[in-house]
Design a protein around this motif. Structure first.
Motif, PDB file in Angstrom:
ATOM      1  N   ARG A 106      56.770  35.153  40.792  1.00 51.49           N
ATOM      2  CA  ARG A 106      57.546  35.094  39.550  1.00 51.49           C
ATOM      3  C   ARG A 106      56.803  35.779  38.405  1.00 51.49           C
ATOM      4  NH1 ARG A 106      62.146  35.516  36.946  1.00 51.49           N
ATOM      5  NH2 ARG A 106      62.607  33.855  35.464  1.00 51.49           N
ATOM      6  N   ALA A 107      55.488  35.573  38.322  1.00 59.87           N
ATOM      7  CA  ALA A 107      54.695  36.217  37.270  1.00 59.87           C
ATOM      8  C   ALA A 107      54.750  37.734  37.413  1.00 59.87           C
ATOM      9  CB  ALA A 107      53.253  35.717  37.334  1.00 59.87           C
ATOM     10  N   ARG A 108      54.594  38.231  38.623  1.00 58.39           N
ATOM     11  CA  ARG A 108      54.666  39.687  38.847  1.00 58.39           C
ATOM     12  C   ARG A 108      56.034  40.221  38.439  1.00 58.39           C
ATOM     13  NH1 ARG A 108      51.440  39.433  43.954  1.00 58.39           N
ATOM     14  NH2 ARG A 108      49.455  40.467  43.462  1.00 58.39           N
ATOM     15  N   GLU A 109      57.071  39.502  38.817  1.00 56.97           N
ATOM     16  CA  GLU A 109      58.435  39.925  38.505  1.00 56.97           C
ATOM     17  C   GLU A 109      58.639  40.088  36.997  1.00 56.97           C
ATOM     18  OE1 GLU A 109      62.924  37.931  38.778  1.00 56.97           O
ATOM     19  OE2 GLU A 109      61.273  37.105  39.941  1.00 56.97           O
ATOM     20  N   LEU A 110      57.940  39.253  36.206  1.00 55.52           N
ATOM     21  CA  LEU A 110      58.102  39.287  34.750  1.00 55.52           C
ATOM     22  C   LEU A 110      57.134  40.252  34.067  1.00 55.52           C
ATOM     23  CD1 LEU A 110      58.579  35.454  34.177  1.00 55.52           C
ATOM     24  CD2 LEU A 110      60.334  37.237  33.969  1.00 55.52           C
ATOM     25  N   GLY A 111      56.269  40.894  34.845  1.00 54.58           N
ATOM     26  CA  GLY A 111      55.378  41.898  34.263  1.00 54.58           C
ATOM     27  C   GLY A 111      53.985  41.411  33.941  1.00 54.58           C
ATOM     28  N   VAL A 112      53.580  40.257  34.464  1.00 51.42           N
ATOM     29  CA  VAL A 112      52.209  39.780  34.265  1.00 51.42           C
ATOM     30  C   VAL A 112      51.265  40.575  35.162  1.00 51.42           C
ATOM     31  CG1 VAL A 112      50.667  37.791  34.502  1.00 51.42           C
ATOM     32  CG2 VAL A 112      53.021  37.452  33.684  1.00 51.42           C
ATOM     33  N   ARG A 113      50.117  40.990  34.627  1.00 49.75           N
ATOM     34  CA  ARG A 113      49.092  41.637  35.449  1.00 49.75           C
ATOM     35  C   ARG A 113      48.246  40.571  36.126  1.00 49.75           C
ATOM     36  NH1 ARG A 113      48.772  45.013  31.123  1.00 49.75           N
ATOM     37  NH2 ARG A 113      46.973  43.886  30.300  1.00 49.75           N
ATOM     38  N   LEU A 114      48.026  40.735  37.423  1.00 50.35           N
ATOM     39  CA  LEU A 114      47.234  39.776  38.190  1.00 50.35           C
ATOM     40  C   LEU A 114      46.018  40.488  38.755  1.00 50.35           C
ATOM     41  CD1 LEU A 114      50.246  38.152  40.064  1.00 50.35           C
ATOM     42  CD2 LEU A 114      49.027  37.192  38.115  1.00 50.35           C
ATOM     43  N   GLU A 115      44.847  40.034  38.371  1.00 54.83           N
ATOM     44  CA  GLU A 115      43.598  40.641  38.827  1.00 54.83           C
ATOM     45  C   GLU A 115      42.824  39.621  39.665  1.00 54.83           C
ATOM     46  OE1 GLU A 115      41.313  42.357  35.720  1.00 54.83           O
ATOM     47  OE2 GLU A 115      42.928  43.688  35.033  1.00 54.83           O
ATOM     48  N   TYR A 116      42.763  39.878  40.979  1.00 54.68           N
ATOM     49  CA  TYR A 116      42.063  38.975  41.893  1.00 54.68           C
ATOM     50  C   TYR A 116      40.640  39.460  42.142  1.00 54.68           C
ATOM     51  CZ  TYR A 116      46.473  36.618  42.666  1.00 54.68           C
ATOM     52  OH  TYR A 116      47.630  35.900  42.476  1.00 54.68           O
ATOM     53  N   GLU A 117      39.823  38.522  42.632  1.00 52.08           N
ATOM     54  CA  GLU A 117      38.397  38.778  42.854  1.00 52.08           C
ATOM     55  C   GLU A 117      37.756  39.311  41.581  1.00 52.08           C
ATOM     56  OE1 GLU A 117      37.436  40.133  47.027  1.00 52.08           O
ATOM     57  OE2 GLU A 117      39.556  40.724  46.936  1.00 52.08           O
ATOM     58  N   ARG A 118      38.134  38.678  40.496  1.00 47.14           N
ATOM     59  CA  ARG A 118      37.622  39.043  39.157  1.00 47.14           C
ATOM     60  C   ARG A 118      36.924  37.819  38.575  1.00 47.14           C
ATOM     61  NH1 ARG A 118      36.099  40.128  34.424  1.00 47.14           N
ATOM     62  NH2 ARG A 118      37.335  41.228  32.851  1.00 47.14           N
ATOM     63  N   GLN A 119      35.602  37.810  38.671  1.00 45.01           N
ATOM     64  CA  GLN A 119      34.809  36.690  38.187  1.00 45.01           C
ATOM     65  C   GLN A 119      34.617  36.810  36.678  1.00 45.01           C
ATOM     66  OE1 GLN A 119      33.375  34.139  40.236  1.00 45.01           O
ATOM     67  NE2 GLN A 119      32.884  33.124  38.308  1.00 45.01           N
ATOM     68  N   VAL A 120      35.098  35.816  35.947  1.00 46.72           N
ATOM     69  CA  VAL A 120      34.947  35.797  34.492  1.00 46.72           C
ATOM     70  C   VAL A 120      34.076  34.605  34.126  1.00 46.72           C
ATOM     71  CG1 VAL A 120      36.123  35.552  32.284  1.00 46.72           C
ATOM     72  CG2 VAL A 120      37.181  36.894  34.105  1.00 46.72           C
ATOM     73  N   THR A 121      33.051  34.837  33.341  1.00 51.70           N
ATOM     74  CA  THR A 121      32.176  33.762  32.871  1.00 51.70           C
ATOM     75  C   THR A 121      32.148  33.782  31.355  1.00 51.70           C
ATOM     76  OG1 THR A 121      30.176  35.124  32.815  1.00 51.70           O
ATOM     77  CG2 THR A 121      30.745  34.086  34.927  1.00 51.70           C
ATOM     78  N   GLY A 122      31.455  32.809  30.800  1.00 48.88           N
ATOM     79  CA  GLY A 122      31.326  32.778  29.350  1.00 48.88           C
ATOM     80  C   GLY A 122      30.583  33.974  28.798  1.00 48.88           C
ATOM     81  N   ALA A 123      29.783  34.621  29.665  1.00 54.12           N
ATOM     82  CA  ALA A 123      29.007  35.771  29.203  1.00 54.12           C
ATOM     83  C   ALA A 123      29.825  37.054  29.194  1.00 54.12           C
ATOM     84  CB  ALA A 123      27.777  35.958  30.101  1.00 54.12           C
ATOM     85  N   ASN A 124      30.945  37.087  29.913  1.00 59.56           N
ATOM     86  CA  ASN A 124      31.765  38.314  29.942  1.00 59.56           C
ATOM     87  C   ASN A 124      33.252  38.006  29.784  1.00 59.56           C
ATOM     88  OD1 ASN A 124      32.187  37.108  32.449  1.00 59.56           O
ATOM     89  ND2 ASN A 124      32.450  39.069  33.500  1.00 59.56           N
ATOM     90  N   PRO A 125      33.629  37.307  28.694  1.00 54.75           N
ATOM     91  CA  PRO A 125      35.048  36.967  28.521  1.00 54.75           C
ATOM     92  C   PRO A 125      35.879  38.225  28.297  1.00 54.75           C
ATOM     93  CG  PRO A 125      33.844  36.513  26.503  1.00 54.75           C
ATOM     94  CD  PRO A 125      32.820  36.887  27.535  1.00 54.75           C
TER      95      PRO A 125
END
Length: 419
Positions: A106-125
């Motif tokens: 549903r998110a893809r259908e509405l145009g949301v970008r989905l980035e998998y295997e993307r580690q986000v920490t407080g040091a690289n928001p």
């Protein structure tokens, strides 16, 4: 607005859906550290109230979620060789993989970008107007500013393990088994034709006495399958492999935060709060957080005002749920107080475990009071329902016979019949 949701669980995905539905021009990205399609756990539970709210916010995804859910109305409690079944509210179960797949599509259908295997920490928001920490109870984004958020974690006493089984339960099922080292119990609920979730819990002394603290994964599962053989009907238990002795077992951590936002960073779902698994509300609360945050961002003039409003609204809504979760956990921690009651009474008090009065009264006295109150409430409901009917009947009789309000005949009345 440019929004980055860190965490591809139900909370982050549903927020991204609601934001795009409210304004397709929002730039929304979901960052998930794991590969697409990988998740923990087996199934989640929810109730009719959540389904109604999902229908209000996004009928398309709500319909798909309902189509892929199983439902039940009964609760079953097994205590040793005895069992009792109660009819109750309609409950639902859906596989966590299935739920995430529905929300992802549903998110893809509405145009949301989905980035998998993307580690986000407080040091690289990520760079965004709003960063949403939907990365769970162990949130790395929250940990970066732990002092600001005022995170507090309280560990529960009992040990538990989250398992799956190919046994499909037709009701929400509780099973209590007595061992030489104390009681051990399981909660089981179906999530689809392929199987059920089975959560096993016990006190620390039982956990150690059975050797579950030392057993490797295969040994632990084999022991649990023997203990719950009557419940499982020959079906196996499965676990997320940890490779460590006692690894899958943990104690529940109740997490709270003094505040939920910091500048353009806001906490969502388990990153903001956790509630004990025994009330089955974690996914529901996460989705309701997403509903409240999307509405606040849409309706409030400024971002600080929106985040403050979201936090106030959700804190107020969480108070009774958190109280219920705390009391529920304490009920299980004090299981010997209730377990030797007749199954019908024990099951009734299991359903009343959220009551703050229950720990303060002898269990059988509480049961009798609750039964009496239930009968009185039934009489009140009957009276409310039949009262207007009786009043209309009496009024019609009085008009027909010429009686006054107290039953005496009005002086100007003409008798309906003269003998």
């Amino acid at each position: 607005m440019k929004v980055a949701c860190v965490g591809g669980g139900p909370a982050g995905l549903y927020l991204s859906i609601l934001l795009k539905l409210r304004d397709p021009n929002h730039d929304v990205t979901v960052h998930e550290r794991d590969p697409e399609g990988s998740t923990y756990g087996w199934g989640v539970t929810y109730w009719r109230g959540l389904l109604d709210r999902l229908q209000e916010h996004d009928p398309a995804s709500a319909r798909t979620v309902e189509q892929h859910s199983v439902r039940w109305r009964d609760g079953v409690a097994r205590v040793g060789d005895l069992a009792t079944r109660h009819h109750g509210d309609e409950g639902f179960g859906i596989g966590r993989h299935r739920l995430l797949a529905i929300l992802t599509a549903r998110a893809r259908e509405l145009g949301v970008r989905l980035e998998y295997e993307r580690q986000v920490t407080g040091a690289n928001p990520p760079a965004a107007d709003l960063v949403v920490a939907a990365d769970g109870a162990g949130s790395a984004l929250r940990a970066q500013h732990a002092e600001h958020f005022g995170t507090e974690i309280t560990a529960g006493r009992n040990h538990y393990v989250w398992l799956g089984t190919t046994k499909v339960f037709d009701a929400f099922t509780f099973a209590f088994v007595e061992t030489g080292h104390g009681w051990i119990w399981a909660y089981g609920y179906g999530f689809g034709p392929e199987g059920s979730t089975c959560v096993v819990e016990c006190a620390p002394a039982t956990w150690r006495g059975l050797g579950l603290d030392r057993a490797d994964e295969a040994e632990g599962l084999l022991l649990l399958e023997k203990l719950f053989a009557d419940l499982l009907d020959g079906h196996p238990l499965t676990a997320r492999s940890s490779g460590r002795a006692g690894g899958p077992w943990r104690t529940f951590r109740t997490l709270t935060n003094r505040t939920w936002s910091r500048d353009g960073l806001v906490l969502l779902g388990d990153a903001a709060h956790t509630t004990h698994y025994s009330i089955g509300a974690g996914t529901t609360l996460a989705l309701e957080d997403a509903m409240a945050l999307s509405a606040a961002l849409h309706e409030r003039a400024t971002l600080p005002d929106a985040l403050a409003h979201y936090e106030r609204e959700r804190r107020a809504a969480l108070l009774p749920v958190q109280s219920a979760a705390r009391l529920s956990a304490q009920w299980y921690e004090n299981l010997p107080r209730y377990i030797h009651l007749p199954p019908q009474e024990m099951f009734a008090l299991l359903g009343q475990r959220h009551s703050p009065l229950l720990p303060c009264l002898p269990p059988r006295l509480y049961y009798r009071i609750d039964r009496a109150a239930g009968r009185l409430e039934t009489l009140r409901r009957v009276k409310r329902r039949l009262g207007p009917v009786i009043a209309r009947t009496v009024q019609a009789r009085r008009l027909a016979t010429g009686e006054g309000p107290g039953g005496s005949r009005r002086p100007d009345a003409v008798p309906a019949h003269r003998g």
